[in-house]
Design a protein around this motif. Structure first.
Motif, short mmCIF file in Angstrom:
data_model
loop_
_atom_site.label_atom_id
_atom_site.label_comp_id
_atom_site.label_asym_id
_atom_site.label_seq_id
_atom_site.Cartn_x
_atom_site.Cartn_y
_atom_site.Cartn_z
N VAL A 316 0.88 -1.17 0.00
CA VAL A 316 0.00 0.00 0.00
C VAL A 316 0.92 1.22 0.00
O VAL A 316 1.67 1.43 0.95
CB VAL A 316 -0.93 0.03 1.23
CG1 VAL A 316 -1.74 1.32 1.25
CG2 VAL A 316 -1.85 -1.18 1.23
N LEU A 317 0.88 1.99 -1.07
CA LEU A 317 1.75 3.16 -1.20
C LEU A 317 0.90 4.36 -1.57
O LEU A 317 0.13 4.30 -2.54
CB LEU A 317 2.82 2.92 -2.26
CG LEU A 317 3.81 4.07 -2.51
CD1 LEU A 317 4.62 4.37 -1.25
CD2 LEU A 317 4.75 3.72 -3.67
N THR A 318 1.04 5.44 -0.83
CA THR A 318 0.18 6.59 -1.10
C THR A 318 0.89 7.89 -0.74
O THR A 318 1.79 7.91 0.11
CB THR A 318 -1.15 6.47 -0.32
OG1 THR A 318 -2.07 7.46 -0.78
CG2 THR A 318 -0.93 6.63 1.19
N ASN A 319 0.46 8.94 -1.41
CA ASN A 319 0.95 10.30 -1.15
C ASN A 319 -0.25 11.14 -0.75
O ASN A 319 -0.79 11.90 -1.55
CB ASN A 319 1.62 10.86 -2.40
CG ASN A 319 1.98 12.33 -2.27
OD1 ASN A 319 2.41 12.78 -1.21
ND2 ASN A 319 1.79 13.09 -3.33
N PRO A 320 -0.71 11.00 0.51
CA PRO A 320 -1.92 11.71 0.91
C PRO A 320 -1.67 13.20 1.05
O PRO A 320 -0.52 13.64 1.18
CB PRO A 320 -2.26 11.09 2.27
CG PRO A 320 -0.96 10.58 2.78
CD PRO A 320 -0.14 10.20 1.59
N PRO A 321 -2.72 14.01 1.03
CA PRO A 321 -2.51 15.45 1.26
C PRO A 321 -1.99 15.67 2.66
O PRO A 321 -2.29 14.91 3.59
CB PRO A 321 -3.93 16.03 1.09
CG PRO A 321 -4.84 14.89 1.32
CD PRO A 321 -4.13 13.66 0.86
N TYR A 322 -1.16 16.71 2.81
CA TYR A 322 -0.67 17.02 4.15
C TYR A 322 -0.78 18.49 4.47
O TYR A 322 -0.46 18.91 5.57
CB TYR A 322 0.78 16.55 4.35
CG TYR A 322 1.73 16.90 3.25
CD1 TYR A 322 2.37 18.12 3.22
CD2 TYR A 322 2.00 16.00 2.23
CE1 TYR A 322 3.25 18.44 2.21
CE2 TYR A 322 2.88 16.30 1.22
CZ TYR A 322 3.52 17.52 1.21
OH TYR A 322 4.39 17.84 0.21
N GLY A 323 -1.29 19.31 3.53
CA GLY A 323 -1.61 20.69 3.87
C GLY A 323 -0.40 21.53 4.14
O GLY A 323 0.39 21.22 5.02
#
Length: 732
Positions: A316-323
């Motif tokens: 599972v690889l993700t680049n979620p928003p971090y603001g």
């Protein structure tokens, strides 16, 4: 240039990828000689150079170095460049582009360096052929790259053309796109090639426009990343050897066909935003991977292993928003926690990679990372956090309690609520300062605003931290303070506005002063109204540092209201004209409010309408106060009974003819205002320059009363120099 000649080559890359790129280049047949920040130097034949352009998943550009010369001045630069046989690289009628970076004592500007180098190339070609190439940035036949460092000039040509990270499949992007070569680096660091070889799946629960999924599929399918590009820089180079290139390309096409014919691992992406998935689908289709990569609309709370095909393990690889702003980061904390809950419940034994510019948000998943890799997302320092989900990890992530330090801040906020909060309530004050760097380690101010509807908002303004405090530490403390505010006031995160200082880069080098960042949302989008002694005033705590109401001037406005009954009132540098509203409600028979800002004039007009002020009695003027004062000496002498002069400490606005420096200019401003006063009238003069000293001539000529301590309410007494206020009258 022969097929067996060894060339001096450099591959550039995003900072942090150098070691990965060195391994990749060696696998492509290059001989790596050294690494440096954002670049790897290597040697190889022309075939190796072409293969790196076609197959590198990590490089930005591949440069062929033609020469390296010691130079000290502009003439040396010109001679070094002009000595090379440019007629062997570009036709005189071709298109040329020159890039230059670096400086030394004599060449202090990269634009000048580029111009000098361009002149040298053009002059040489003109001498050789009697004509010169065109200079064009877009699609040049030859791009020349020069780098000057410590008087050493490297002269190279760019074999890649457009940056290699632009594969050609991504015509649609989301709001915060991840560059293709950075996505590839995340996959390599996470061990995706090994996982794919064992049949493991690749899942992205917040896939955006699908870059991680597409790059993962290309790796699994042995799909050269350069196959979709329209062209490379070397194809218009005079030394280009098309037979070598065509053979490499045919080989890559055959490998892609064979790879896509195999059954690839399960590769799926999800996102809660249906619109961004349209972009992902378009990119997947353009890459020709619609059979291998699937995306669907699904929130993080429903993220689980796909059921249509047996999958035991994977990545599972993700680049979620971090603001970028702290308020956004706090709002995202629950998203990360939700992701952690789903991973623990649904993905035991899986490897998880989270790429974020705020590692603390990554840890909000409730998982403990076993590896961290420092990378950069553009200019933003970021981390790839790798987690192994333990078997039986549980189905929930407990909400994070306040740290011991944050609890200390929370205790101070509660104490202030008991004292300052009760004082404000007794005096009918709805908006006040709750906290003002009471604890030096937590250098910020917290203001409370209660709307007419009764909603409570917090406005958190970070002060500049001491230079010895690392920026990451300062930001961590600010996050602690915000959490404490939310807990103590028991308000939703959406009701907290955070104005965070950031160090700004500037051309002179070194550290620039920190500046407040503009907050998200359009101006006026979430404005609300407050009550101040019966006046209703519009507040915007979201857009800029100033909210429309200077809370420290609350007693000043109350003073003006009491003084204004039956008088004509002038408000200079009126801002949103809150003092005028109070003067009018206090009985002022006529007023004039002057400010050169269209935004503030429009804001003032809304305040006037809300309080039913007659626009014929209470006039708003959009004008430069300095110019207006000069002209008013002719036609408004003795016109006003009460004047409020509250200029900024310094202003060099483009709308002004001159520069305002309040320490230097206050004597002239005060004298001009005194000529506009009617007999018996008074000037209330205020500014917020901490080092301000009143002119001795003004003190001698007029009756001057310092009201600064008198007009300072309890909530601002920790900071007694926040403003200076004087009442000035003609001597009897």
């Amino acid at each position: 240039m022969t097929q067996t000649q060894n060339l001096d080559l450099t591959a550039t890359c995003p900072k942090g990828l150098e070691s990965l790129l060195a391994v990749e280049l060696n696998e492509l047949g290059a001989s790596v000689t050294r690494e440096q920040p954002a670049a790897v130097h290597f040697t190889g034949t022309l075939q190796v150079a072409y293969r790196c352009c076609l197959w590198s998943r990590l490089a930005n550009r591949v440069l062929l170095r033609l020469a390296s010369e010691k130079i000290t001045d502009a003439e040396g630069l010109y001679r070094a460049v002009a000595s090379l046989p440019w007629e062997e690289h570009i036709t005189p009628s071709g298109k040329l582009w020159v890039q230059f970076s670096g400086t030394n004592r004599e060449i202090r500007n990269s634009q000048f360096g580029a111009q000098k180098a361009k002149d040298a190339i053009v002059d040489r070609l003109r001498q050789q052929a009697g004509t010169r190439p065109l200079v064009e940035r877009d699609n040049p036949d030859l791009a020349v790259v020069l780098r000057l460092h410590r008087d050493q000039l490297d002269i190279s040509i760019d074999l890649s053309g457009d940056s290699l990270h632009r594969r050609g499949y991504r015509t649609h992007i989301g709001a915060a796109p991840l560059k293709e070569n950075l996505a590839a680096a995340l996959l390599l660091r996470s061990g995706w090639p090994e996982i794919a070889a064992e049949g493991g799946a690749l899942l992205d629960p917040m896939c955006g426009s699908g870059t991680i999924l597409i790059e993962g599929a290309m790796m699994a399918a042995d799909y050269a990343p350069g196959l979709l590009r329209e062209s490379f820089g070397f194809e218009r180079w005079l030394n280009h050897q098309s037979d070598i290139w065509l053979a490499l390309r045919e080989e890559a096409l055959a490998r892609r066909e064979a790879g896509l014919a195999r059954e690839l691992p399960e590769i799926r992406g999800y996102d809660a935003d249906a619109k961004v998935l349209f972009a992902a689908e378009a990119n997947i289709n353009r890459a020709g991977l619609e059979r291998q990569v699937r995306v669907s609309c699904r929130p993080v709370a429903t993220f689980r292993i796909p059921s249509h095909r047996p999958v035991n393990t994977g990545l599972v690889l993700t680049n979620p928003p971090y603001g970028e702003r702290l308020g956004e980061q706090e709002a995202l904390r629950e998203t990360y926690a939700e992701l952690g809950r789903q991973l623990k419940q649904e993905f035991p034994g899986w490897l998880v990679g989270i790429f974020t510019g705020n590692p603390e948000l990554g840890f909000s998943t409730g998982l403990r990372s076993h590896k961290q890799y420092q990378l950069y997302n553009g200019s933003i320092p970021s981390q790839l956090l790798l987690f192994r989900v333990r078997e039986g990890a549980g189905s929930s992530a407990e909400p994070r309690a306040l740290s011991e330090e944050a609890q200390m801040v929370a205790n101070r906020l509660r104490k202030n609520l008991r004292t300052t909060g009760k004082w404000a309530s007794r005096n009918g004050i709805d908006c006040y300062r709750l906290y003002d760097a009471d604890l030096p380690e937590y250098a910020a101010a917290v203001d409370i605003y209660r709307s007419l509807e009764g909603a409570v908002y917090a406005h958190v303004q970070e002060y500049r931290p001491p230079a010895k405090i690392e920026e990451n530490k300062a930001r961590s403390r600010l996050r602690d303070l915000v959490r404490a505010v939310r807990e103590v006031l028991e308000i939703p995160q959406d009701n907290i506005s955070i104005k965070e200082r950031r160090r700004q880069s500037h051309k002179g080098g070194g550290k620039a002063p920190s500046q407040y960042q503009r907050q998200g949302g359009a101006a006026g989008e979430r404005n609300f109204w407050i009550n101040e002694y019966g006046a209703e005033l519009e507040v915007d705590i979201w857009t800029y540092l100033d909210t429309g109401v200077f809370l420290d001037h609350r007693p000043v406005r109350q003073y003006i209201r009491k003084e204004a009954d039956g008088k004509t009132f002038l408000n200079l540098f009126c801002y949103t004209a809150t003092a005028t509203v109070q003067a009018a409600l206090g009985g002022a028979k006529q007023s004039t409010s002057v400010d050169m800002s269209k935004t503030y004039q429009a804001w003032a007009a809304r305040n006037f309408r809300r309080n039913n002020l007659d626009p014929y009695q209470h006039q708003l003027l959009e004008a430069d106060c300095l110019q207006w004062l000069t002209s008013a000496q002719q036609n408004r002498r003795g016109h006003y009974d009460l004047i409020f002069l509250d200029p900024p400490s310094f202003s060099n606005s483009a709308k002004m003819r001159g520069v305002l420096d309040i320490q230097r200019d206050h004597e002239r401003l005060i004298r001009q205002c005194m000529t506009l006063l009617a007999p018996g009238g008074a000037l209330v003069f205020s500014n917020n320059l901490r080092s301000f000293k009143m002119d001795e001539g003004i003190l001698a000529e007029f009756a001057v009363e310092n009201l600064s301590s008198v007009l300072l309410d309890r909530d601002f007494q920790r900071n007694p120099k926040i403003h200076n206020v004087w009442r000035i009258e003609a001597k009897a």
